[in-house]
Design a protein around this motif. Structure first.
Motif, PDB file in Angstrom:
ATOM      1  N   ASP A   1     -51.929   2.129 -56.653  1.00 18.21           N
ATOM      2  CA  ASP A   1     -51.899   0.965 -55.759  1.00 18.21           C
ATOM      3  C   ASP A   1     -50.621   0.935 -54.940  1.00 18.21           C
ATOM      4  O   ASP A   1     -50.641   0.572 -53.773  1.00 18.21           O
ATOM      5  N   VAL A   2     -49.501   1.276 -55.589  1.00 22.27           N
ATOM      6  CA  VAL A   2     -48.249   1.281 -54.819  1.00 22.27           C
ATOM      7  C   VAL A   2     -47.209   2.186 -55.481  1.00 22.27           C
ATOM      8  O   VAL A   2     -47.066   2.198 -56.701  1.00 22.27           O
ATOM      9  N   HIS A   3     -46.530   2.963 -54.625  1.00 20.80           N
ATOM     10  CA  HIS A   3     -45.332   3.697 -55.045  1.00 20.80           C
ATOM     11  C   HIS A   3     -44.142   2.890 -54.515  1.00 20.80           C
ATOM     12  O   HIS A   3     -44.056   2.665 -53.293  1.00 20.80           O
TER      13      HIS A   3
ATOM     14  N   THR B   1     -59.580  -1.821 -75.214  1.00 15.22           N
ATOM     15  CA  THR B   1     -60.439  -2.858 -75.761  1.00 15.22           C
ATOM     16  C   THR B   1     -61.567  -3.142 -74.763  1.00 15.22           C
ATOM     17  O   THR B   1     -61.480  -2.748 -73.594  1.00 15.22           O
ATOM     18  N   SER B   2     -62.591  -3.834 -75.229  1.00 13.40           N
ATOM     19  CA  SER B   2     -63.713  -4.076 -74.328  1.00 13.40           C
ATOM     20  C   SER B   2     -63.298  -4.960 -73.152  1.00 13.40           C
ATOM     21  O   SER B   2     -63.819  -4.825 -72.058  1.00 13.40           O
ATOM     22  N   THR B   3     -62.281  -5.822 -73.376  1.00 13.39           N
ATOM     23  CA  THR B   3     -61.884  -6.686 -72.259  1.00 13.39           C
ATOM     24  C   THR B   3     -61.195  -5.871 -71.172  1.00 13.39           C
ATOM     25  O   THR B   3     -61.317  -6.167 -69.994  1.00 13.39           O
ATOM     26  N   ASP B   4     -60.478  -4.784 -71.580  1.00 17.32           N
ATOM     27  CA  ASP B   4     -59.780  -3.984 -70.580  1.00 17.32           C
ATOM     28  C   ASP B   4     -60.734  -3.414 -69.542  1.00 17.32           C
ATOM     29  O   ASP B   4     -60.403  -3.311 -68.368  1.00 17.32           O
ATOM     30  N   SER B   5     -61.925  -3.001 -70.002  1.00 19.81           N
ATOM     31  CA  SER B   5     -62.823  -2.343 -69.059  1.00 19.81           C
ATOM     32  C   SER B   5     -63.314  -3.308 -67.989  1.00 19.81           C
ATOM     33  O   SER B   5     -63.736  -2.885 -66.919  1.00 19.81           O
ATOM     34  N   ALA B   6     -63.241  -4.604 -68.271  1.00 19.76           N
ATOM     35  CA  ALA B   6     -63.684  -5.575 -67.271  1.00 19.76           C
ATOM     36  C   ALA B   6     -62.572  -5.905 -66.282  1.00 19.76           C
ATOM     37  O   ALA B   6     -62.821  -6.500 -65.244  1.00 19.76           O
ATOM     38  N   LYS B   7     -61.341  -5.496 -66.614  1.00 22.71           N
ATOM     39  CA  LYS B   7     -60.221  -5.869 -65.748  1.00 22.71           C
ATOM     40  C   LYS B   7     -60.091  -4.905 -64.578  1.00 22.71           C
ATOM     41  O   LYS B   7     -60.431  -3.728 -64.695  1.00 22.71           O
ATOM     42  N   THR B   8     -59.528  -5.404 -63.486  1.00 18.31           N
ATOM     43  CA  THR B   8     -59.279  -4.534 -62.339  1.00 18.31           C
ATOM     44  C   THR B   8     -58.024  -3.710 -62.634  1.00 18.31           C
ATOM     45  O   THR B   8     -56.999  -4.258 -63.003  1.00 18.31           O
ATOM     46  N   PRO B   9     -58.099  -2.386 -62.451  1.00 17.84           N
ATOM     47  CA  PRO B   9     -56.899  -1.567 -62.695  1.00 17.84           C
ATOM     48  C   PRO B   9     -55.848  -1.758 -61.598  1.00 17.84           C
ATOM     49  O   PRO B   9     -56.200  -2.054 -60.443  1.00 17.84           O
ATOM     50  N   TYR B  10     -54.617  -1.587 -61.963  1.00 15.22           N
ATOM     51  CA  TYR B  10     -53.521  -1.649 -60.995  1.00 15.22           C
ATOM     52  C   TYR B  10     -52.485  -0.626 -61.442  1.00 15.22           C
ATOM     53  O   TYR B  10     -51.922  -0.723 -62.526  1.00 15.22           O
ATOM     54  N   TYR B  11     -52.251   0.374 -60.597  1.00  8.90           N
ATOM     55  CA  TYR B  11     -51.341   1.468 -60.948  1.00  8.90           C
ATOM     56  C   TYR B  11     -50.126   1.436 -60.031  1.00  8.90           C
ATOM     57  O   TYR B  11     -50.279   1.509 -58.806  1.00  8.90           O
ATOM     58  N   LEU B  12     -48.946   1.293 -60.623  1.00  6.04           N
ATOM     59  CA  LEU B  12     -47.736   1.250 -59.811  1.00  6.04           C
ATOM     60  C   LEU B  12     -46.661   2.138 -60.419  1.00  6.04           C
ATOM     61  O   LEU B  12     -46.659   2.392 -61.626  1.00  6.04           O
ATOM     62  N   THR B  13     -45.775   2.631 -59.541  1.00  9.88           N
ATOM     63  CA  THR B  13     -44.772   3.604 -59.974  1.00  9.88           C
ATOM     64  C   THR B  13     -43.420   3.303 -59.337  1.00  9.88           C
ATOM     65  O   THR B  13     -43.355   2.728 -58.250  1.00  9.88           O
ATOM     66  N   THR B  14     -42.364   3.711 -60.032  1.00  3.48           N
ATOM     67  CA  THR B  14     -41.032   3.787 -59.394  1.00  3.48           C
ATOM     68  C   THR B  14     -40.850   5.229 -58.954  1.00  3.48           C
ATOM     69  O   THR B  14     -41.641   6.101 -59.328  1.00  3.48           O
ATOM     70  N   ALA B  15     -39.782   5.493 -58.214  1.00  5.66           N
ATOM     71  CA  ALA B  15     -39.374   6.892 -58.019  1.00  5.66           C
ATOM     72  C   ALA B  15     -38.907   7.394 -59.384  1.00  5.66           C
ATOM     73  O   ALA B  15     -38.523   6.588 -60.241  1.00  5.66           O
ATOM     74  N   ILE B  16     -38.945   8.703 -59.593  1.00  9.25           N
ATOM     75  CA  ILE B  16     -38.354   9.228 -60.824  1.00  9.25           C
ATOM     76  C   ILE B  16     -36.943   9.698 -60.479  1.00  9.25           C
ATOM     77  O   ILE B  16     -36.732  10.368 -59.476  1.00  9.25           O
TER      78      ILE B  16
END
Ligand code: ME8
Length: 526
Positions: free
Chosen positions: A264-266, A2-17
């Motif tokens: 951002d964080v593993h 959505t258009s609001t998403d593009s204004a948000k700061t991304p944050y990418y986080l993961t668990t171990a698999i």
């Protein structure tokens, strides 16, 4: 998007698999819940979150487990990946993608990073001779092994049995990366945390790095090495690459990659810090890909202080815990009990202690007592407060400072610290409620009673908003009895407007208990 998403700061986080050779236990649940709480916090705080989790399906361990059961590796991982997905559902894990390393796009990503490392001159063909732990899917240097009384050799690092392995193998020039890694650690002291665990990694690198064997020829359950089908990739090369696959790699111009990489964080456990803080950044440097910002290393949970193991029969299934204590209770216990990063222990009495003291008494009772007084004495409407006394102002100031505290705590994955502070404020609010004694004011000073009830409800509102990442269902129930909306959009709005005080005149629904006390089941009569 959505258009609001593009204004948000991304944050990418993961668990171990997870290796799907067994079933999930409380240690896995701990990592999923912690990562989930962080994902939920960031979504509430207005970030565009990408949360990746999944299963690590290749390698000798899986191949051997399948052979033992008389099924193909694919049959084994299909069956067990579903078990892990059920566990995620039972634990309320709000992931955006559940990656399986047998997914087609993951093969493409793994082969692409391999080719980049090869093109950089970091991969060569040689012969591997050394000690390998199938349990850890890891190689150990001679000085990390010891011969025990049973005549077998073990890893001193992880206590697992080793086998002597000799085969043709591709190698990654890890030895070229010692200085670059040490420079990374010096320039980015936040790259690994907590400090004590990160220091262990740094000493390992300072001790010197040997080239890493990155392919196998004795089995074929893995991603084929580009250009040489006799070899499959060492499972950790493919496993670590999942973090790239999850955001669109090898298409580095894709929207997902552009937006979310670098991660951002593993979030990982202490037994795999070397893979994430040494091998992974070295692979990425070689391939010319940006490095993740942080590797957060949590401790291990033990059952009553004893390591969980199938042979001891002390492996607790997360879903059984949820059935016994409740989902929010389990999530709260795990994050409140052990400082994230430290090792910890769990047992029935510890869970019940947290449920009854922290949840039923400190939070549940306070809500029940104040809300039922409002229902009886204020026609079920949030009263208009009078002028605040020093005691009122002090408790409101404590609650008002919680958001900034939580933000800082979540930024460094200090879930325990955030909950501890919230419960400290709840403790002070309980003391305030007892001192002010609104049930006496009811007979002597109605206006003052209304102010005390207002202040108490205001603390409860702030607390409810801030415990949502850990206890989503209970927080929604609390917000609802406080007359607040509970849709996902409401949640984001309320979070952003946390400093706008509770509106007097808000009509409240009939109060309902949120946290029942845990009562031991009555003994069965014989
Ligand atoms: O290591 N307490 O998978 P895994 C806390 N496939 N955490 C624990 C734990 C315990 N008792 N036991 C395990 C793997 N964990 C690899 C990861 S990532 C590219 C590949 C944690 O199934 C462990 O530290 O053995 C790890 O973070 C996760 O559970 C999965 O462990």
């Amino acid at each position: 998007m959505t258009s609001t998403d593009s204004a948000k700061t991304p944050y990418y986080l993961t668990t171990a698999i997870t290796y799907p050779n067994g079933v999930p236990h409380i240690g896995h649940a701990y990592e999923y819940i912690a990562t989930d709480a962080l994902a939920r916090f960031k979504r509430l705080d207005g970030y565009d979150v990408m949360f990746l989790t999944g299963t690590d399906e290749h390698g000798m361990k899986i191949a051997q487990a399948a052979e033992k059961e008389g099924v193909t590796p694919k049959e084994l991982v299909d069956r067990n990946a579903a078990v892990y997905q059920e566990a995620h559902a039972a634990l309320g894990i709000s992931y955006d993608r559940f990656i399986r390393t047998t997914d087609a796009d993951h093969y493409a990503a793994s082969q692409a990073i391999w080719k980049k490392m090869e093109a950089a001159g970091d991969i060569y063909l040689g012969k591997y001779e050394g000690w390998y732990s199938v349990r850890d899917e890891a190689y150990y240097g001679d000085d990390e092994t010891e011969l025990r009384e049973d005549g077998l050799r073990y890893s001193k690092v992880t206590d697992t049995e080793l086998t002597w392995t000799e085969e043709e193998s591709y190698f990654f020039r890890l030895s070229n990366y010692q200085e670059k890694l040490l420079a990374l650690y010096a320039e980015q002291p936040e790259f690994g945390a907590p400090r004590t665990r990160f220091n262990e990694v740094i000493s390992f690198v300072k001790g010197g790095l040997e080239d890493l064997s990155v392919s196998r020829t004795t089995f074929d359950w893995g991603v084929p090495v580009p250009g040489n089908d006799k070899h499959v990739m060492y499972v950790w090369v493919d496993a670590l690459t999942n973090y790239l696959t999850g955001v669109g790699y090898p298409d580095e111009s894709s929207e997902a990659f552009q937006k979310y990489w670098p991660a951002d964080v593993h979030i990982i456990g202490k037994d795999i810090s070397r893979f994430h803080a040494v091998y992974w950044p070295a692979f990425l440097m070689s391939a010319g890909i940006e490095l993740p910002k942080r590797v957060m290393i949590h401790g291990f949970l033990h059952n009553n202080g004893v390591k969980m193991s199938k042979s001891l029969g002390n492996v607790v299934a997360p879903a059984d815990w949820v059935a016994q204590y409740g989902l929010d209770q389990v999530r709260f216990f795990l994050l409140r009990e052990v400082p994230f990063g430290a090792d910890g222990s769990y047992n029935h009495d510890a869970v019940v202690g947290r449920m009854n003291a922290d949840l039923a008494n400190n939070l549940g009772n306070l809500a029940q007592r104040s809300l039922s007084m409002v229902a009886k004495n204020c026609s079920g409407v949030v009263p208009v407060p009078g002028a605040f006394t020093a005691a009122d102002a002090s408790i409101l100031a404590e609650a008002g400072a919680l958001l900034e505290h939580a933000r800082a705590a979540y930024q460094v994955q200090d879930f325990h610290g955030s909950l501890e502070r919230i419960w400290h404020v709840l403790g002070d609010t309980n003391a305030y409620f007892a001192d002010q004694a609104p049930w006496i004011l009811r007979k002597t000073d109605l206006a003052r009673m209304e102010t005390v009830l207002y202040v108490t409800l205001e603390v409860l509102r702030i607390v409810s908003i801030l415990i949502q990442p850990v206890m989503p269902d209970a927080a929604a129930k609390l917000l609802s009895v406080l007359g607040q909306g509970t849709s996902p959009d409401d949640a984001v709005r309320q979070f952003a407007a946390i400093s706008s005080p509770l509106a007097a005149g808000t009509v409240l629904p009939a109060p309902a208990p949120i946290f029942p006390r845990y009562e031991e089941p009555a003994p069965v009569e014989v």
